[in-house]
Design a protein around this motif. Sequence first.
Motif, PDB file in Angstrom:
ATOM      1  N   ARG A 107       1.228  -0.993  -0.420  1.00 28.00           N
ATOM      2  CA  ARG A 107      -0.483  -0.380   0.439  1.00 28.00           C
ATOM      3  C   ARG A 107       0.867   1.238  -0.211  1.00 28.00           C
ATOM      4  O   ARG A 107       0.680   2.069  -0.811  1.00 28.00           O
ATOM      5  N   CYS A 108       1.955   1.588   1.043  1.00 29.51           N
ATOM      6  CA  CYS A 108       2.235   3.260   1.384  1.00 29.51           C
ATOM      7  C   CYS A 108       4.525   2.660   0.164  1.00 29.51           C
ATOM      8  O   CYS A 108       4.424   3.753   0.413  1.00 29.51           O
ATOM      9  N   GLY A 109       4.795   1.673   0.712  1.00 29.85           N
ATOM     10  CA  GLY A 109       5.721   0.910  -0.105  1.00 29.85           C
ATOM     11  C   GLY A 109       6.498   1.039   0.928  1.00 29.85           C
ATOM     12  O   GLY A 109       8.004   0.468   0.785  1.00 29.85           O
ATOM     13  N   THR A 110       6.974   1.123   1.913  1.00 28.45           N
ATOM     14  CA  THR A 110       7.812   1.361   3.057  1.00 28.45           C
ATOM     15  C   THR A 110       8.378  -0.098   3.600  1.00 28.45           C
ATOM     16  O   THR A 110       7.715  -1.168   3.179  1.00 28.45           O
ATOM     17  N   PRO A 111       9.824   0.308   3.329  1.00 24.42           N
ATOM     18  CA  PRO A 111      10.177  -2.005   3.507  1.00 24.42           C
ATOM     19  C   PRO A 111       9.855  -1.885   4.653  1.00 24.42           C
ATOM     20  O   PRO A 111      10.148  -1.667   6.141  1.00 24.42           O
ATOM     21  N   PHE A 112      10.271  -3.547   4.322  1.00 22.40           N
ATOM     22  CA  PHE A 112       9.831  -4.753   5.861  1.00 22.40           C
ATOM     23  C   PHE A 112      11.404  -4.160   6.364  1.00 22.40           C
ATOM     24  O   PHE A 112      12.380  -4.300   6.481  1.00 22.40           O
ATOM     25  N   THR A 113      11.199  -4.714   7.327  1.00 21.78           N
ATOM     26  CA  THR A 113      12.430  -4.939   8.464  1.00 21.78           C
ATOM     27  C   THR A 113      12.357  -6.613   8.677  1.00 21.78           C
ATOM     28  O   THR A 113      11.212  -7.640   8.350  1.00 21.78           O
ATOM     29  N   ALA A 114      13.573  -7.272   8.281  1.00 12.72           N
ATOM     30  CA  ALA A 114      13.956  -8.147   8.642  1.00 12.72           C
ATOM     31  C   ALA A 114      13.180  -9.460   9.236  1.00 12.72           C
ATOM     32  O   ALA A 114      12.977 -10.232   9.014  1.00 12.72           O
ATOM     33  N   ALA A 115      12.896  -8.771  10.746  1.00 17.67           N
ATOM     34  CA  ALA A 115      12.390  -9.162  11.365  1.00 17.67           C
ATOM     35  C   ALA A 115      10.594  -9.923  11.478  1.00 17.67           C
ATOM     36  O   ALA A 115      10.071 -11.298  11.892  1.00 17.67           O
ATOM     37  N   LEU A 137       1.601  -8.647   2.859  1.00 23.98           N
ATOM     38  CA  LEU A 137       1.799  -7.800   2.310  1.00 23.98           C
ATOM     39  C   LEU A 137       1.755  -6.785   2.757  1.00 23.98           C
ATOM     40  O   LEU A 137       2.112  -5.821   2.083  1.00 23.98           O
ATOM     41  N   TRP A 138       2.163  -6.153   3.451  1.00 23.82           N
ATOM     42  CA  TRP A 138       1.139  -5.059   4.173  1.00 23.82           C
ATOM     43  C   TRP A 138       2.371  -4.528   5.384  1.00 23.82           C
ATOM     44  O   TRP A 138       2.306  -5.659   6.317  1.00 23.82           O
ATOM     45  N   CYS A 139       2.803  -2.997   6.143  1.00 26.32           N
ATOM     46  CA  CYS A 139       3.470  -3.117   6.857  1.00 26.32           C
ATOM     47  C   CYS A 139       3.143  -2.695   8.386  1.00 26.32           C
ATOM     48  O   CYS A 139       3.896  -2.790   9.519  1.00 26.32           O
ATOM     49  N   SER A 140       1.592  -2.662   7.988  1.00 26.26           N
ATOM     50  CA  SER A 140       1.164  -2.773   9.131  1.00 26.26           C
ATOM     51  C   SER A 140      -0.266  -2.790   9.455  1.00 26.26           C
ATOM     52  O   SER A 140      -0.836  -3.898   7.797  1.00 26.26           O
ATOM     53  N   PRO A 141      -1.187  -3.350  10.598  1.00 27.86           N
ATOM     54  CA  PRO A 141      -2.645  -3.465  10.153  1.00 27.86           C
ATOM     55  C   PRO A 141      -3.799  -2.082   9.718  1.00 27.86           C
ATOM     56  O   PRO A 141      -4.214  -2.301   8.516  1.00 27.86           O
ATOM     57  N   ARG A 142      -3.313  -1.008   9.644  1.00 27.15           N
ATOM     58  CA  ARG A 142      -3.476   0.449   9.297  1.00 27.15           C
ATOM     59  C   ARG A 142      -3.572  -0.158   7.550  1.00 27.15           C
ATOM     60  O   ARG A 142      -4.667   0.124   7.372  1.00 27.15           O
ATOM     61  N   CYS A 143      -2.501  -0.222   7.114  1.00 29.02           N
ATOM     62  CA  CYS A 143      -2.153  -0.924   5.424  1.00 29.02           C
ATOM     63  C   CYS A 143      -2.903  -1.297   5.223  1.00 29.02           C
ATOM     64  O   CYS A 143      -3.830  -1.620   4.309  1.00 29.02           O
ATOM     65  N   ARG A 144      -3.051  -2.713   5.698  1.00 28.75           N
ATOM     66  CA  ARG A 144      -3.504  -3.679   5.474  1.00 28.75           C
ATOM     67  C   ARG A 144      -5.392  -3.552   5.376  1.00 28.75           C
ATOM     68  O   ARG A 144      -6.019  -4.345   4.309  1.00 28.75           O
ATOM     69  N   ASP A 145      -5.731  -3.222   6.337  1.00 30.63           N
ATOM     70  CA  ASP A 145      -7.213  -2.508   6.234  1.00 30.63           C
ATOM     71  C   ASP A 145      -8.027  -1.217   5.598  1.00 30.63           C
ATOM     72  O   ASP A 145      -8.788  -1.680   4.359  1.00 30.63           O
ATOM     73  N   ALA A 146      -7.123  -0.454   4.893  1.00 28.97           N
ATOM     74  CA  ALA A 146      -7.150   0.314   4.098  1.00 28.97           C
ATOM     75  C   ALA A 146      -6.771   0.038   2.258  1.00 28.97           C
ATOM     76  O   ALA A 146      -7.454   0.018   1.943  1.00 28.97           O
ATOM     77  N   ALA A 147      -5.786  -1.231   2.296  1.00 26.95           N
ATOM     78  CA  ALA A 147      -6.029  -2.081   1.406  1.00 26.95           C
ATOM     79  C   ALA A 147      -7.346  -2.694   0.818  1.00 26.95           C
ATOM     80  O   ALA A 147      -8.158  -3.039  -0.223  1.00 26.95           O
TER      81      ALA A 147
END
Length: 193
Positions: A159-167, A174-184
């Motif tokens: 959704r926002c293109g933010t890179p994930f950390t390895a952990a 597919l998303w960096c946070s629950p907020r991006c997941r819900d928005a998608a």
Amino acid sequence: MTAPVRALPILVRPSPTDTVSSFIHRLAEANHLKPSHLLAWLRPPPEHRGQVSLDRLAAVSGRTADALQRTLSDLRCGHCDQPLAKITDMGRPARWCSPICRDTAYRKRRDAIRTSPLQRGVESVCETCGTHVVRDRSVRWCSRACRSTSMERRRTCGRCGTPFTAAKTGRSRLWCSPRCRDAAYKDRHRARP
């Protein structure tokens, strides 16, 4: 002491398509014998086990061992059709006269499988760059570079293109946070007709 091996009353001519077992079967039927009894008699005494003795088969059939070797298909090399040099009484029967013939026959079989209509190739489209790829099986990427690029894309938020950390990187994330997941999720459902 074993009885001498004599020719059977009715002789059968071996054909080039005969194997040892098919020739014995035809010989037994012509002389009204059970093929299993004749087969046991042709194995080396006293145990009558293992491979058929070529000398005994030659004596029973009224032919020479050399003539049988030239005629019967499984007594000839599977590649060059020359008579096999050594017939063993025990163990697995030889199929080739030399390692060269064995390797050449293997290469021919392998190439025939590779060029068969089923193995010619499956056409796929690379998920990253869209290149058409023809391989022996279905593939997702055309090269390691495209695979790496695809994996890197998976490690960024859809959704926002933010890179994930390895952990935080998981295989199904597919998303960096629950907020991006819900928005998608909301965007997908708004786009429905």
